[in-house]
Design an enzyme around this catalytic site. Sequence first.
Site, PDB file in Angstrom:
ATOM      1  CB  SER A 125      -6.009 -14.329  16.835  1.00 15.13           C
ATOM      2  OG  SER A 125      -6.199 -15.507  17.563  1.00 15.13           O
ATOM      3  CG  ASP A 141      -5.368 -20.696  12.421  1.00  9.43           C
ATOM      4  OD1 ASP A 141      -4.997 -21.086  13.533  1.00  9.43           O
ATOM      5  OD2 ASP A 141      -5.628 -19.506  12.172  1.00  9.43           O
ATOM      6  CG  HIS A 158      -3.205 -18.485  14.776  1.00  8.42           C
ATOM      7  ND1 HIS A 158      -4.526 -18.302  14.436  1.00  8.42           N
ATOM      8  CD2 HIS A 158      -2.970 -17.634  15.818  1.00  8.42           C
ATOM      9  CE1 HIS A 158      -5.069 -17.397  15.236  1.00  8.42           C
ATOM     10  NE2 HIS A 158      -4.151 -16.975  16.066  1.00  8.42           N
TER      11      HIS A 158
END
Length: 697
Positions: free
Chosen positions: A549, A634, A669
């Site tokens: 991320s 995501d 995610h």
Amino acid sequence: MLRLLVLMCALTVSVPAFDLVNPKPPVAAKKPKDVTVHEDKRIDDYFWLREKGQPEVVNYLEQENAYTEAVLAPAKELRAALYKEMVGRIKEDDSSAPVPFRGYAYYTRTEKDRQYPIYCRKGLAAGAAEEILLDLNKMIGTNTYISVGQYHVSDDGTRLAYAVDWTGYRQYEVFVMDLATKALIPQAIGKVASLEWGAGHDVLYYVTENDSKRSDKLHRWTLSTGKHELLYEDKDELFNLDVQKSRDNQFIFCLSESKLTTEVFALPAVSTGTELKSLLGRTENVKYFAEHRAGKFYYVTNRDGAKNYKVAAAPDTAPAQLADIIPHNPAIKVEEFDMFAGHMVVTERENGLPHLRVYDFATGRSKRLEMPDAAYEVGGDRNWEFDTTEYRFNYQSLARPPTVYAANLTTGARTLIKQTEVLGGFAPKNYKSERLWAVARDGTKVPLSIVYRADLDRTKPQPLWLYGYGSYGISLPVSFSSSRVSLLDRGVIYVIAHIRGGGELGEEWREAGRMEKKMNTFNDFVDCAQWLVDRHWTTPKQLVTSGGSAGGLLMGAVLNQRPDLFAAAIVQVPFVDVLNTMLDATLPLTTEEYIEWGNPNIKEQYFWMRAYSPYDNLKKAAYPNLLVNVSYNDSQVPYWEGTKYLAKLRTLDTGHNATLLHATMGAGHGGAAGRYDALNDVARNYAFFLQALGMSK
């Protein structure tokens, strides 16, 4: 000891390298798009990859997945062995620590060969029968993903409100269950970001998102009548809403929060009114978080110059007349608190380590709970009851599995509730954990958390995995992983670099790694890696790294700066297309993150980001072995960021290493929701690292 050394020698036999001869990498079509801003000429050849759902995009991702599998094929047996080891360490039939609430113990459990948890409860009386509330293994049906987000039992213990994500996109559909009959109660709430019961079991408060996934509206739903009321809408694009309830069940709180500012609105839980009361108003760069007890509001806040926060209280009748309970201490960051009838537990952080402080309202005194390790993670577990003298917390370290204790809030005595079992002969004594401080180029000391085999030969450099994040003021947890043992047992050292931009050393540490100072984050990580090399912990040929991320942004920036410093990198759901993403206000997270990275519509701030945006700073260089992992659903970092990044990197890479992309098509995610699917992904990652290091079988 001799047996362990023999085992480690046996595990470090060379294995076949990547197959870079037979399979040919997919070549993404170039479709130039002019994305010039502020007279900075930029042509994006791969902008088209964001066209989710288009056959050309899906086909390209499938080709990348096939190529990755082909390149990794020489280590097929290694990957299978890793997976078998990791499954062999978990207790497949297991249950979580039970949470007492209204005469029942609530818990989840897992069953061998089943992917998902089962949510249960049973009465506290001896011999009480188990009641299954949710079995995700049955609920998933033909879907490829399932995850429970919100999970709240009503005050009177008669109803359960829960929310399910069916895709990984973090959109949660609400369900309400009658706990006596297990029947679902009709309602039309739909999808929510957060959810909370009012008083009793008839009223639900919930927050919804707009099209760009900003949580912007607070609603109320009355189950008995089907009445819907919109209570509040926050139109400021920097803010998100969250709904909470005080642990004493007296107030509903609506928290409106940006990266730097909060405002808390309160409404009595029994109220049928619609007027929310702002407790301390909204002041730029001032944050506060509220609780309630015995006629007073309590706050964790940075008001009045308390940069690292303090705890204060004020009467219900004058909520802005604050008196300090735990004054500000510049050396200690107050992170959060848990409120109970007679006590308050405050989570603090000092020198990068978390602490739990118990405050006794009767005496006005406080003390910390003692922790046994030099580097560890500790925090509150699930504490649903308000009127209790027992506080449950979770303790773990890099070498010690998660353990839930119940601490007596009066005496400090602790009782073991649940220790995660690690099978396969694991013993904490076989591993050593350390806390060291690297020195960055500007002289700043950066904490490192380290773990390795206690019998590892430390007289020479060893393979080392360096991990980092460094954004949003988030403190990286010094947590245990039974899967990671597979690398430790093969002689790999694991290190967490707690770099600037995180929250480990307080608010100043965070501020030193955001906005115009963001380069400090990347420089710190490079300097930590170089520090470890210079002190003979490892060498560049033995050094691998990863981040996800915003940690993927870290990876991209670091690899552009020093591609020669690492043998391999795993770049997980990476935020690497910084400029294009931050220039698109329709994407999730964009506008609210203007005060984390900068607003690229402002020329000066655009060039802050232009200096490090990984996609825009790729160059002709010999990049290390790369595995970029993205998820198709995501919502936080779109799949196309990592996909574009790797496609462009291949056109500039002058080296001869593996450059791979893996796209998880049915997840978001956080990756795969099923525990066995997740372990398969870990096995792929670990096999990639070991292949890059020329290690193990």
